[in-house]
Design an enzyme around this catalytic site. Structure first.
Site, PDB file in Angstrom:
ATOM      1  N   GLU A  96       0.837  -1.209   0.000  1.00  0.00           N
ATOM      2  CA  GLU A  96       0.000   0.000   0.000  1.00  0.00           C
ATOM      3  C   GLU A  96       0.865   1.250   0.000  1.00  0.00           C
ATOM      4  OE1 GLU A  96      -2.462   1.737  -0.344  1.00  0.00           O
ATOM      5  OE2 GLU A  96      -4.302   1.004   0.571  1.00  0.00           O
ATOM      6  N   ASP A  97       0.278   2.353  -0.426  1.00  0.00           N
ATOM      7  CA  ASP A  97       1.004   3.618  -0.339  1.00  0.00           C
ATOM      8  C   ASP A  97       0.971   4.146   1.094  1.00  0.00           C
ATOM      9  OD1 ASP A  97      -1.737   4.207  -0.443  1.00  0.00           O
ATOM     10  OD2 ASP A  97      -1.562   5.744  -1.981  1.00  0.00           O
ATOM     11  N   LYS A 110       0.304   6.581   9.340  1.00  0.00           N
ATOM     12  CA  LYS A 110       0.058   7.738  10.211  1.00  0.00           C
ATOM     13  C   LYS A 110      -0.459   7.196  11.540  1.00  0.00           C
ATOM     14  CE  LYS A 110      -1.240  10.959   6.513  1.00  0.00           C
ATOM     15  NZ  LYS A 110      -2.361  11.686   5.875  1.00  0.00           N
ATOM     16  N   ASP A 170      -3.859   5.039   6.767  1.00  0.00           N
ATOM     17  CA  ASP A 170      -4.308   6.229   7.493  1.00  0.00           C
ATOM     18  C   ASP A 170      -5.183   5.753   8.663  1.00  0.00           C
ATOM     19  OD1 ASP A 170      -4.514   9.086   7.654  1.00  0.00           O
ATOM     20  OD2 ASP A 170      -6.451   9.015   6.679  1.00  0.00           O
ATOM     21  N   ARG A 220       1.514  12.523  -8.773  1.00  0.00           N
ATOM     22  CA  ARG A 220       2.006  11.147  -8.568  1.00  0.00           C
ATOM     23  C   ARG A 220       3.439  10.952  -9.068  1.00  0.00           C
ATOM     24  NH1 ARG A 220      -2.399   7.945  -6.972  1.00  0.00           N
ATOM     25  NH2 ARG A 220      -4.408   8.487  -7.885  1.00  0.00           N
TER      26      ARG A 220
HETATM   27  P1  5GP Z   1      -7.526   4.626   5.252  1.00  0.00           P
HETATM   28  O1  5GP Z   1      -8.548   3.642   4.766  1.00  0.00           O
HETATM   29  O2  5GP Z   1      -6.330   3.965   5.903  1.00  0.00           O
HETATM   30  O3  5GP Z   1      -8.121   5.669   6.141  1.00  0.00           O
HETATM   31  O4  5GP Z   1      -7.057   5.460   4.015  1.00  0.00           O
HETATM   32  C1  5GP Z   1      -6.171   4.989   3.132  1.00  0.00           C
HETATM   33  C2  5GP Z   1      -6.181   5.771   1.838  1.00  0.00           C
HETATM   34  O5  5GP Z   1      -6.386   7.182   2.023  1.00  0.00           O
HETATM   35  C3  5GP Z   1      -4.822   5.660   1.217  1.00  0.00           C
HETATM   36  O6  5GP Z   1      -4.698   4.479   0.459  1.00  0.00           O
HETATM   37  C4  5GP Z   1      -4.750   6.920   0.390  1.00  0.00           C
HETATM   38  O7  5GP Z   1      -5.332   6.674  -0.855  1.00  0.00           O
HETATM   39  C5  5GP Z   1      -5.574   7.924   1.153  1.00  0.00           C
HETATM   40  N1  5GP Z   1      -4.696   8.827   1.941  1.00  0.00           N
HETATM   41  C6  5GP Z   1      -4.596   8.892   3.287  1.00  0.00           C
HETATM   42  N2  5GP Z   1      -3.714   9.822   3.667  1.00  0.00           N
HETATM   43  C7  5GP Z   1      -3.226  10.366   2.528  1.00  0.00           C
HETATM   44  C8  5GP Z   1      -2.253  11.410   2.260  1.00  0.00           C
HETATM   45  O8  5GP Z   1      -1.626  12.026   3.127  1.00  0.00           O
HETATM   46  N3  5GP Z   1      -2.011  11.689   0.937  1.00  0.00           N
HETATM   47  C9  5GP Z   1      -2.649  11.042  -0.074  1.00  0.00           C
HETATM   48  N4  5GP Z   1      -2.326  11.403  -1.314  1.00  0.00           N
HETATM   49  N5  5GP Z   1      -3.566  10.058   0.144  1.00  0.00           N
HETATM   50  C10 5GP Z   1      -3.849   9.735   1.429  1.00  0.00           C
HETATM   51 MG    MG Z   2      -4.053   3.792  -1.388  1.00  0.00          MG
END
Ligand code: 5GP
Ligand code: MG
Length: 179
Positions: free
Chosen positions: A102-103, A134, A106, A168
């Site tokens: 994953e990138d 995070k 969050d 990107r």
């Molecule tokens: P989660 O389901 O963990 O809350 O969110 C994950 C997704 O939110 C990540 O795969 C990404 O696409 C997006 N995301 C969360 N934080 C960031 C950030 O700081 N920058 C970007 N570009 N995307 C984020």
């Molecule tokens: Mg993602």
């Protein structure tokens, strides 16, 4: 320190290219050691992980394979709001060692959904690898074995991550400048 403007927002460099490269190399070495002899499948989550997954694979020192999935998100009616559906796992993952790439993790909801969805395909093992986490935002209980960077609760772009589909291709990580 360099500054980029993307649409209405301003971002400044927070992680240089060389630092990313070195951490990706370290992660790949650790994963190569841990998964030696297991021919793992790296499963990149599109779109954000495409550059990370490509660089990670090129630093792996053991045989491994790669595949990609995409998540469809839509507004659900439950209190959690967002529901994700995993699209595009065509291959047989039964008895395979799968590393989700994953990138960024969050809240962890996306990753939790990935893990649950993969679990129904009877893999031998599931591992989590993410470029960023995070910790202050994490809500789900996840065993994140491989994380390149823990970062504060700021919005970042670059190295595959976007702001409104832009940014990107940036080679460094940039953080949103508030205000
Ligand atoms: P989660 O389901 O963990 O809350 O969110 C994950 C997704 O939110 C990540 O795969 C990404 O696409 C997006 N995301 C969360 N934080 C960031 C950030 O700081 N920058 C970007 N570009 N995307 C984020
Ligand atoms: Mg993602």
């Amino acid at each position: 320190m360099s500054i980029v403007k993307i649409k209405d927002k301003t971002f400044e460099t927070s992680i240089p290219e060389a630092t990313i490269k070195e951490r990706v190399r370290q992660l790949a070495q650790q994963m190569s050691k841990d998964l030696d002899g297991k021919n793992p499948v790296l499963l990149g989550v599109l779109n954000g992980s495409f550059i990370f997954a490509a660089d990670l694979m090129r630093e792996m020192t053991i045989p491994c394979e790669i595949s990609f999935v995409k998540l469809a998100s839509y507004q659900g009616t439950t209190s959690t709001g967002k529901v994700h559906e995993v699209l595009g796992i065509n291959e047989d993952l039964s008895d395979r060692h799968v590393v989700i790439v994953e990138d960024i993790v969050d809240t962890g909801r996306t990753m939790k959904q990935m893990v649950e969805s993969l679990g129904t395909r009877n893999p031998a093992s599931i591992h989590i690898c993410t470029l960023f986490v995070k910790p202050d935002k994490l809500e789900e209980k996840l065993d994140i074995e491989y994380a390149a960077f823990s970062i504060p609760n700021d919005f970042i772009v670059g190295y595959g991550l976007d702001y409104d589909q832009q940014g990107r291709g940036l080679k460094e990580i940039f953080t949103l400048v508030e205000g």
